[in-house]
Design a protein around this motif. Structure first.
Motif, PDB file in Angstrom:
ATOM      1  N   ASN B 668      39.219 -53.427 -33.517  1.00 57.62           N
ATOM      2  CA  ASN B 668      39.916 -52.317 -32.877  1.00 57.62           C
ATOM      3  C   ASN B 668      39.090 -51.377 -32.014  1.00 57.62           C
ATOM      4  O   ASN B 668      39.596 -50.796 -31.068  1.00 57.62           O
ATOM      5  CB  ASN B 668      40.591 -51.454 -33.941  1.00 57.62           C
ATOM      6  CG  ASN B 668      42.027 -51.841 -34.106  1.00 57.62           C
ATOM      7  OD1 ASN B 668      42.756 -51.963 -33.135  1.00 57.62           O
ATOM      8  ND2 ASN B 668      42.430 -52.081 -35.337  1.00 57.62           N
ATOM      9  N   GLU B 669      37.825 -51.171 -32.373  1.00 54.16           N
ATOM     10  CA  GLU B 669      37.106 -50.075 -31.743  1.00 54.16           C
ATOM     11  C   GLU B 669      36.627 -50.421 -30.348  1.00 54.16           C
ATOM     12  O   GLU B 669      36.057 -51.479 -30.120  1.00 54.16           O
ATOM     13  CB  GLU B 669      35.916 -49.679 -32.632  1.00 54.16           C
ATOM     14  CG  GLU B 669      36.351 -49.096 -33.969  1.00 54.16           C
ATOM     15  CD  GLU B 669      35.186 -48.792 -34.874  1.00 54.16           C
ATOM     16  OE1 GLU B 669      34.149 -48.292 -34.371  1.00 54.16           O
ATOM     17  OE2 GLU B 669      35.290 -49.041 -36.090  1.00 54.16           O
ATOM     18  N   GLU B 670      36.877 -49.526 -29.416  1.00 55.22           N
ATOM     19  CA  GLU B 670      36.332 -49.653 -28.069  1.00 55.22           C
ATOM     20  C   GLU B 670      36.545 -48.345 -27.316  1.00 55.22           C
ATOM     21  O   GLU B 670      37.396 -47.541 -27.677  1.00 55.22           O
ATOM     22  CB  GLU B 670      36.990 -50.799 -27.292  1.00 55.22           C
ATOM     23  CG  GLU B 670      38.488 -50.636 -27.078  1.00 55.22           C
ATOM     24  CD  GLU B 670      39.100 -51.765 -26.282  1.00 55.22           C
ATOM     25  OE1 GLU B 670      38.477 -52.217 -25.294  1.00 55.22           O
ATOM     26  OE2 GLU B 670      40.210 -52.195 -26.629  1.00 55.22           O
ATOM     27  N   TYR B 671      35.765 -48.155 -26.266  1.00 58.85           N
ATOM     28  CA  TYR B 671      35.897 -46.989 -25.412  1.00 58.85           C
ATOM     29  C   TYR B 671      36.774 -47.378 -24.224  1.00 58.85           C
ATOM     30  O   TYR B 671      36.584 -48.423 -23.618  1.00 58.85           O
ATOM     31  CB  TYR B 671      34.524 -46.575 -24.859  1.00 58.85           C
ATOM     32  CG  TYR B 671      33.674 -45.781 -25.816  1.00 58.85           C
ATOM     33  CD1 TYR B 671      33.304 -46.285 -27.058  1.00 58.85           C
ATOM     34  CD2 TYR B 671      33.219 -44.518 -25.464  1.00 58.85           C
ATOM     35  CE1 TYR B 671      32.519 -45.544 -27.918  1.00 58.85           C
ATOM     36  CE2 TYR B 671      32.422 -43.774 -26.307  1.00 58.85           C
ATOM     37  CZ  TYR B 671      32.078 -44.294 -27.535  1.00 58.85           C
ATOM     38  OH  TYR B 671      31.284 -43.555 -28.376  1.00 58.85           O
ATOM     39  N   ARG B 688      40.194 -46.131 -32.797  1.00 54.09           N
ATOM     40  CA  ARG B 688      40.770 -46.444 -34.095  1.00 54.09           C
ATOM     41  C   ARG B 688      39.754 -47.072 -35.044  1.00 54.09           C
ATOM     42  O   ARG B 688      39.444 -48.252 -34.929  1.00 54.09           O
ATOM     43  CB  ARG B 688      41.952 -47.381 -33.847  1.00 54.09           C
ATOM     44  CG  ARG B 688      42.754 -47.791 -35.030  1.00 54.09           C
ATOM     45  CD  ARG B 688      43.608 -46.656 -35.580  1.00 54.09           C
ATOM     46  NE  ARG B 688      44.656 -47.147 -36.463  1.00 54.09           N
ATOM     47  CZ  ARG B 688      44.449 -47.766 -37.612  1.00 54.09           C
ATOM     48  NH1 ARG B 688      43.214 -47.944 -38.025  1.00 54.09           N
ATOM     49  NH2 ARG B 688      45.464 -48.214 -38.339  1.00 54.09           N
ATOM     50  N   ILE B 689      39.251 -46.260 -35.980  1.00 51.40           N
ATOM     51  CA  ILE B 689      38.369 -46.847 -36.986  1.00 51.40           C
ATOM     52  C   ILE B 689      39.250 -47.278 -38.163  1.00 51.40           C
ATOM     53  O   ILE B 689      40.375 -46.824 -38.302  1.00 51.40           O
ATOM     54  CB  ILE B 689      37.269 -45.865 -37.447  1.00 51.40           C
ATOM     55  CG1 ILE B 689      37.815 -44.742 -38.318  1.00 51.40           C
ATOM     56  CG2 ILE B 689      36.506 -45.312 -36.242  1.00 51.40           C
ATOM     57  CD1 ILE B 689      36.712 -43.851 -38.915  1.00 51.40           C
ATOM     58  N   PRO B 690      38.749 -48.163 -38.995  1.00 50.67           N
ATOM     59  CA  PRO B 690      39.589 -48.622 -40.100  1.00 50.67           C
ATOM     60  C   PRO B 690      39.997 -47.478 -41.033  1.00 50.67           C
ATOM     61  O   PRO B 690      39.198 -46.609 -41.367  1.00 50.67           O
ATOM     62  CB  PRO B 690      38.691 -49.622 -40.844  1.00 50.67           C
ATOM     63  CG  PRO B 690      37.732 -50.104 -39.822  1.00 50.67           C
ATOM     64  CD  PRO B 690      37.474 -48.914 -38.937  1.00 50.67           C
ATOM     65  N   VAL B 691      41.266 -47.477 -41.407  1.00 45.20           N
ATOM     66  CA  VAL B 691      41.754 -46.527 -42.408  1.00 45.20           C
ATOM     67  C   VAL B 691      41.979 -47.280 -43.703  1.00 45.20           C
ATOM     68  O   VAL B 691      41.934 -48.508 -43.756  1.00 45.20           O
ATOM     69  CB  VAL B 691      43.050 -45.818 -41.944  1.00 45.20           C
ATOM     70  CG1 VAL B 691      42.844 -45.168 -40.592  1.00 45.20           C
ATOM     71  CG2 VAL B 691      44.218 -46.780 -41.905  1.00 45.20           C
TER      72      VAL B 691
END
Lengths: 158, 759, 82
Positions: B668-671, B688-691
């Motif tokens: 998920n993570e990206e700029y 979006r980091i993992p929840v």
């Protein structure tokens, strides 16, 4: 513009403070009342590090204005232990090593307490979804969930 | 330097090491009492705020701060004029060589702004509101320049140039023209042509990864107080108070001992807090205002202006025989460094093929600047990126020759004596043990259903030692004050106290650990490189052994014997010899310390060497929803060699935390930037980091292949866990969908597009 | 007598030389002599701050680290961490 004068109850104690209109409840807790246990991670209600209870409801203190606390009841992490007796959640977090850096811990504990008050016997999935609003970058959530489930079990037998 | 390989307690049965006691600093953290960077208030304090560039690339034509300075309540305004220009001077810090000419420009722009968010000025005022108002009054004239965000584009000959004096290092002859390529590195040995000629199967792939942020929940925060005579105090959230002192002293032209830096509790670092951003600014403001200045970053500032790790383009080619022996391996890495040179392409290149025993290997890497925030270390810097690509290609090779991925890795696994791709032979390592544990784990046998896939990946990270000091001070009642110099980011106060208590033979509760400030101890390199349990542990053990020597001497004096006749066991000095019952406890000896020679303290000042690499193998099962492209992690098992787990819960914690960061990086993570180079997702909602609901339990297996160079066999463990996840998950998603994924993150729209284009 | 192995970038700068024997008692001597024997390496060594690996063990800054008569020595870039 003159500051607002607010009277409210925090962790059972009546407090008074002055705040600007823009100051959030989080700003007030930390910078006027020096209760720095609630943390700012984002100031936009996305990380949950500022979780507190307002009139028995779980909220992000960064999304509540300081002035909105007037006449209400605020509960923060500082009020979770009773004297020198830790709440079962606090105790289980320590036993399970459910914290590493600890910055998210106050928010997670408040949120978990709110869950267990509503639902004393949650499933793992229910715990995970309830805590989805509390970001943790260190633990990967595994030990947090285990600690909450274990505390729930202890609290059910108490 | 003491020989820390003396067996000592290594072969004795451990009473405390290996158990799971409560951490000594835990109660403060579960009650909100622990003080993090922003949790400080001092009288007469000002609030500092930073004015940041709205442009990705621009020349600064003028800065007019007069209106801001005139605003009532503003006590100081600074720009680059308040910092001396520093010459190009490289010193090692983190995994990168730090150039002070670049560092002074990164904390406060000089000729140009090189990324959106680049600091241009800063103010200190009596309140947050007035500081914000003051920023609005600062007038900056910019000449906007074309910008470049992508590493491949930045390498093209006509790309916008960030630094007019950047001539690629590591290329012979020196290039005639400047470019955005700071450096070329190369590692390897053997003969690639021969190697590939011997291969029955060759796989060649190109990969792309995005920059990802370390994602610490606590933003940068500090409080600086400079007195009229130049003596200064700095409180900050950092992974290295001595590094902060060194950097700030240099940037502000101060003597190192005049600056006392205290590390607050740290709310996550992962490498991102091994550099300075606000600290030199707060000091400069405080120096001007002669009042303490507190500065805290907002989350938006953290994303806009603090180092993520590199994004990269990676090319990998591997050849193997049909019975599974790798014959050649080649890789080309292009890592973006952000606005100033110093991406982790070197360690990335060194690690890429390190889990494998190879005869013919080459890795070439390029360090490239782009108009993004300067990259900072992120857990095993450089390694996860290159190893993601390599583990994907290894998986494809195994698939092509019809071999199980774990068996393939076992067949080619690096072991003790294997020549690492960067040259030297490896010492004892536990890769084979982690692979065997993976093969034997029940997870590996769970049957998979439709749209599900399993992925395996191994990972390597070096771990470091470094300069470390520790003190153990024996109190009059025999309790111990332990002073360590490496900030505690993951529970190290527990493991350090445990090692001290184990050595001294006393209950753990008798040791109280603190992290000392820069005046309390000699130089400590920062917390990072998975070095604390190893290095600070080694220092603590040495300090404890020093105390034991002194205690035996004191007892000997009291008994009027020689020190050789006294042993230390179970927390007591005992007179050796048949029938002797004489013994004195630590408490008893401490009580009379004043009369037998004075206070008893143990100090250690070492440059710890002998850190051993930590190897891991991860297994992950995923399910891919063919309608939405969502990837669900069904099951995750992380297996890693810890050397020796001092406190298993905290070792498990590192494995789980790193794995979940890897999950975020993979999925998920990206700029996301607009066409003007401005960040669009500068917050946790859209970055979006993992929840908690994104991940299952992370099962862990700790393997122990002791590191013979540490008194307890410790290896660092903190970083390796983030190395395998992206490869493992990409392999799992590839198996689940039948499509090979080569770009991260594998977010739902990308997965869906890949699945749809397959049909 | 240390047996120094060069690979990658250093080997290139050394004009392809991949192995050489250097008579050095410690790291400082080794680096000095290496710079003298292969001048193309000297500025590179100074700027990069290489760590020296002696018989498999990495010494990031240890000028006085002894080198044995039969030691195998490599130079690697300094590694930090995050």
């Amino acid at each position: 513009m003159a500051k607002q004068h607010v009277t409210t109850t925090v962790n059972g104690d009546q407090v008074e403070f002055l705040c600007t209109t823009e100051q959030t409840l989080l700003d007030v807790l930390r910078d006027e009342l020096y209760l720095t246990g609630s943390k700012e991670g984002c100031a936009s209600g996305d990380c949950g590090a500022c979780s507190v209870m307002l009139d028995g409801r779980l909220v992000c203190a960064c999304l509540v204005l300081g002035a909105e606390a007037e006449g209400r009841k605020v509960e923060t992490i500082e009020g979770m232990a009773k004297g020198d007796v830790l709440h079962p959640l606090q105790q289980k977090f320590l036993e399970h090593a459910a914290l590493q850096c600890g910055i998210c811990t106050p928010g997670v504990l408040i949120a978990a307490k709110a869950l267990l008050e509503k639902k004393p016997d949650p499933t793992e999935t229910e715990v995970r979804y309830w805590l989805a609003g509390n970001l943790c970058r260190c633990t990967g959530y595994d030990k947090i969930v285990r600690a909450v489930m274990d505390a729930a079990a202890v609290m059910r037998t108490a | 330097m003491n020989d820390m390989t003396t067996p000592g307690l290594a072969n004795k049965e451990m009473k405390i090491v290996g158990t799971r006691p409560l951490r000594p600093d835990g109660v403060d953290k579960v009650t909100g009492r622990a003080k993090f960077g922003a949790d400080i208030h001092v009288p007469n304090m000002l609030i500092g705020r930073v004015l940041r560039s709205p442009h990705a690339h621009a020349r600064i034509q003028s800065i007019d701060t007069s209106k801001a300075q005139a605003l009532r309540g503003v006590k100081a305004v600074i720009t680059c004029a308040d910092f001396g220009d520093l010459p190009s001077e490289f010193i090692p810090a983190g995994e990168m060589m730090v150039n002070f000419r670049d560092m002074t420009r990164n904390v406060m722009a000089r000729e140009k702004v090189l990324y959106e968010g680049h600091p241009v000025a800063a103010v200190a005022a009596v309140s947050e509101a007035i500081a914000a108002q003051a920023l609005q009054l600062i007038e900056v004239q910019y000449e906007v320049l074309p910008h470049v965000m992508d590493v491949a584009k930045a390498m093209e000959p006509d790309a916008p140039l960030l630094h007019e004096d950047m001539y690629t290092i590591g290329v012979e002859p020196k290039p005639a023209k400047p470019s955005n390529i700071a450096k070329r590195v190369e590692f390897g040995f053997g003969n690639l042509e021969d190697g590939f000629a011997k291969a029955d199967v060759i796989v060649e792939r190109e990969f792309a990864t995005q920059p990802v942020h370390q994602g610490y929940i606590e933003p940068h925060a500090c409080l600086a107080s400079v007195s009229e005579d130049g003596q200064s105090e700095l409180w900050c959230t950092t992974q290295g108070q001595f590094i902060v002192r060194a950097f700030c002293a240099k940037l502000l032209g101060m003597e190192v001992s005049k600056l006392r830096v205290t590390a607050s509790e740290i709310g996550g670092g992962f490498g991102g807090k091994t550099v300075v951003y606000l600290e030199p600014l707060a000091l400069a403001l405080s120096r001007k205002a002669c009042q303490p200045v507190k500065m805290v970053m907002s989350r938006i500032e953290v994303f806009r202006a603090t180092g993520p790790t590199s994004g990269a383009k990676i090319w990998v080619k591997v050849g193997a025989t049909k019975d599974g022996r790798i014959t050649a391996a080649d890789a080309l890495l292009k890592y973006q460094a952000g606005a100033f040179q110093g991406s982790p392409v070197q360690p990335g290149a060194m690690c890429a093929f390190a889990p494998y025993d190879l005869e013919n290997v080459r890795i070439i890497g390029f360090d490239v600047v782009v108009n993004r925030p300067k990259v900072a270390a992120y857990r095993a810097p450089g390694g996860p990126i290159s190893e993601f690509a390599v583990e994907s290609v290894m998986d494809e090779i195994a698939l092509k020759i019809g071999m199980d991925p774990v068996e393939f890795r076992l067949k080619n696994a690096a072991k003790e004596g294997t020549r690492a791709p960067y040259g030297p032979k490896l010492g004892p390592i536990g890769l084979v043990q982690t692979l065997e544990a993976a093969r034997a784990h029940p997870h590996y046998q769970v049957p998979l259903k439709k749209n599900q896939g399993r992925g395996v990946a191994s990972g390597f990270w070096f771990n470091i030692g470094g300069e470390t000091c520790a003190s153990l001070n024996v109190g009059e009642d025999g309790s111990i004050a332990l002073v360590a110099g490496t900030p505690d980011i993951g529970g190290s106060r527990a493991s350090l106290s445990m090692m001290a208590a184990e050595e001294l033979g006393i209950p753990l509760e008798r040791v109280r650990p603190i992290i000392g400030d820069t005046s309390s101890l000699g130089f400590n390199f920062l917390t990072g490189g998975s070095r604390v349990t190893f290095s600070s542990g080694m220092a603590v053990v040495e300090a404890a052994r020093d105390i034991i020597r002194q205690l035996r001497t004191r007892a000997a004096k009291l008994w009027e014997v020689s020190a050789e006749e006294v042993e230390w066991a179970d927390g007591h000095a005992r007179l050796l010899g048949e029938g002797n019952t004489k013994s004195l406890s630590l408490a008893e000896l401490a009580k009379t310390a004043g009369k037998t020679g004075g206070p008893i303290i143990g100090n250690a000042a070492i440059n710890a060497t002998g850190a051993g690499p930590s190897l891991a193998t991860h297994v992950v099962d995923v399910e891919v929803d063919p309608e939405t492209g969502k990837v669900t992690i069904l099951r995750y098992t992380a297996i890693q060699d810890a050397g020796r787990a001092i406190h298993p819960s905290y070792v498990e914690g590192q494995m789980q935390g790193g794995a979940v960061q890897g999950i975020g990086w993979a999925l998920n993570e990206e700029y996301i930037y607009d066409d003007k180079g401005r960040l669009q997702n500068a917050g946790f909602l859209d970055y979006r980091i993992p929840v908690c609901s994104d991940v299952p339990m992370i099962d862990t297996v700790i393997v122990e292949v002791p590191n013979p160079r540490h008194p307890y066999g410790v290896r660092g463990v903190g970083e390796t866990p983030i190395v395998p996840p992206m490869g493992a998950i990409a392999n799992a998603v590839s198996h689940a969908t039948g499509v090979r994924f080569t770009e991260l993150p594998m977010s739902p729209p990308r997965v869906l597009e890949a699945i749809d284009s397959k049909h | 007598m240390a047996h120094l192995v060069l690979s990658g970038t250093l080997k290139q700068l050394a004009g392809g030389t991949s192995e050489l024997d250097i008579d050095a008692r410690d790291v400082r001597q080794l680096l000095r002599q290496l710079g003298e024997r292969l001048p193309a390496l000297a500025p590179h060594l100074a700027q990069e701050g290489y760590a020296v690996v002696i018989d498999g063990e990495i010494f990031p800054d240890a000028w006085l680290q002894p080198i044995g008569p039969d030691s195998e020595v490599h130079l690697v870039p300094p590694i930090g961490g995050g």
